[in-house]
Design a protein around this motif. Sequence first.
Motif, PDB file in Angstrom:
ATOM      1  N   GLU A  73     -29.358  23.497  66.265  1.00  0.00           N
ATOM      2  CA  GLU A  73     -29.588  22.589  65.132  1.00  0.00           C
ATOM      3  C   GLU A  73     -29.530  21.121  65.551  1.00  0.00           C
ATOM      4  O   GLU A  73     -29.795  20.238  64.752  1.00  0.00           O
ATOM      5  N   SER A  74     -29.170  20.868  66.792  1.00  0.00           N
ATOM      6  CA  SER A  74     -29.026  19.482  67.240  1.00  0.00           C
ATOM      7  C   SER A  74     -30.377  18.858  67.571  1.00  0.00           C
ATOM      8  O   SER A  74     -31.372  19.557  67.792  1.00  0.00           O
ATOM      9  N   VAL A 112     -21.198  16.058  74.381  1.00  0.00           N
ATOM     10  CA  VAL A 112     -22.459  15.585  73.801  1.00  0.00           C
ATOM     11  C   VAL A 112     -23.519  15.331  74.875  1.00  0.00           C
ATOM     12  O   VAL A 112     -24.701  15.610  74.677  1.00  0.00           O
ATOM     13  N   HIS A 139     -25.932   8.025  68.886  1.00  0.00           N
ATOM     14  CA  HIS A 139     -25.070   9.147  68.523  1.00  0.00           C
ATOM     15  C   HIS A 139     -24.014   8.724  67.506  1.00  0.00           C
ATOM     16  O   HIS A 139     -23.572   9.542  66.673  1.00  0.00           O
ATOM     17  N   ASP A 162     -26.559  23.549  70.984  1.00  0.00           N
ATOM     18  CA  ASP A 162     -26.635  23.803  69.544  1.00  0.00           C
ATOM     19  C   ASP A 162     -28.091  23.741  69.078  1.00  0.00           C
ATOM     20  O   ASP A 162     -28.739  22.690  69.193  1.00  0.00           O
ATOM     21  N   ASP A 197     -25.268  14.615  65.152  1.00  0.00           N
ATOM     22  CA  ASP A 197     -25.855  15.912  65.507  1.00  0.00           C
ATOM     23  C   ASP A 197     -26.864  15.770  66.650  1.00  0.00           C
ATOM     24  O   ASP A 197     -27.868  16.482  66.708  1.00  0.00           O
ATOM     25  N   THR A 198     -26.614  14.860  67.552  1.00  0.00           N
ATOM     26  CA  THR A 198     -27.545  14.584  68.654  1.00  0.00           C
ATOM     27  C   THR A 198     -26.903  14.916  69.998  1.00  0.00           C
ATOM     28  O   THR A 198     -25.687  14.825  70.168  1.00  0.00           O
ATOM     29  N   LYS A 199     -27.742  15.314  70.937  1.00  0.00           N
ATOM     30  CA  LYS A 199     -27.308  15.652  72.290  1.00  0.00           C
ATOM     31  C   LYS A 199     -28.225  14.942  73.290  1.00  0.00           C
ATOM     32  O   LYS A 199     -29.374  14.615  72.983  1.00  0.00           O
TER      33      LYS A 199
END
Length: 399
Positions: free
Chosen positions: A217-218, A276, A244, A215, A249-251
């Motif tokens: 945006e992540s 994730v 998280h 993503d 919104d984190t990976k």
Amino acid sequence: MASGELHIGQFITQYPYEEQFSGADDYFCSGAERVAKQLSEELAEGDCNVTVCTSSATAEYTTEKQNGVTIERSPSLTKINTTQISPTQIVDPITKGLDFDIVHAHNSTPPGVIAGWLYAKCNDVPFVITHHGGETYEPHGSFSRRVGLFIYTKVLINSLFQSADIAVSPTEGYIQESSALSHAESVTVIPNGVDVDQFDIGVSNEEAKRKLGIDPESFLVLYVGSLHPRKGVDVLLDGFTRFHEIHSDTKLVIGGNGSLKNDLKSTVEKRDLSEVVRIPGFIPESEKSMYMNAADVFVLPSITAGSEVYPLVLLEAAAARTPVIASRFDTIESVIGPNEMGSFLEPGNVESVVNELKRFYDDEEMRQETTENAIRTAHNREWDVIAKQYHDLYRSVLE
């Protein structure tokens, strides 16, 4: 000077083959071997004739040419852990009549550095050692490995450094940590280098994420390296899990192979983080640049002092304009601190991981500032700059 006037013998236990890092390979090469390769090729582009004395992946003696560098590979009989066992590597450079003006040995694992010392002694030429670590006895692996490492770290290594005309430490911090360097008559600091062009690939952070199926945006956290306990990757995973929970919104990408890989994957599944956290295994050099450019922060969470002398991944992240978070050891502090290209973790501390990730997530101005410092540092560490420092060192030793 005329081309090839200075003939340098580079000695190292293992040295990369062509396409070594395009995929997983049984012939193991890591940071020290990559440094030896980059340095040898850069020196060969100048006025130096460079020959590398190393081991073969086979039971045959071979001579090959890579990017202007001659590589003499002694036959290997077997392998202990990741180290090729080539009994004749110690004497082949002498018996083959190789002629060097100066010997430069890279200390990572024996017997490469021993072969360099013996050649220098027998031929009365100057002896330079770059210390990449490997002086700490770690009692794991096979019986043969433990015996060999015990003899090397407890009996031989200090004498080898004592006999060097000069020893090179990649960082100022390692001079304080290393016992072997304290035995050297003279020590200087020459940092490791980086090929900035390899990581400056002309894509934005968002584009890189899209290409990797992440993503755009992540907020992406990245680790690339071996998956062994001393690297603290399990601590990173624990810290990221809590991070998280605060910022969904984190990976996280954990790249590499090692003994913790299956445990890490199992933990991800148990915590229902499969969407994730990505654990792709070994990341080839051809893909590493994309991951580095996609990352918003690179984390090096090592927990064992002395296991990191000058991690190349710090410079690679810097070249990709990615700030770093790394464990607070003297060696790492002397790379990151003066250049203000990141922040520090307390080794093994999960809460510290959470706090530093939150800082970079929340403070866009800090991310931008450390990004600018990172790329400036990388440009100051390009391999042509580092090779010139070594060339000047060789000349000063010879004079």
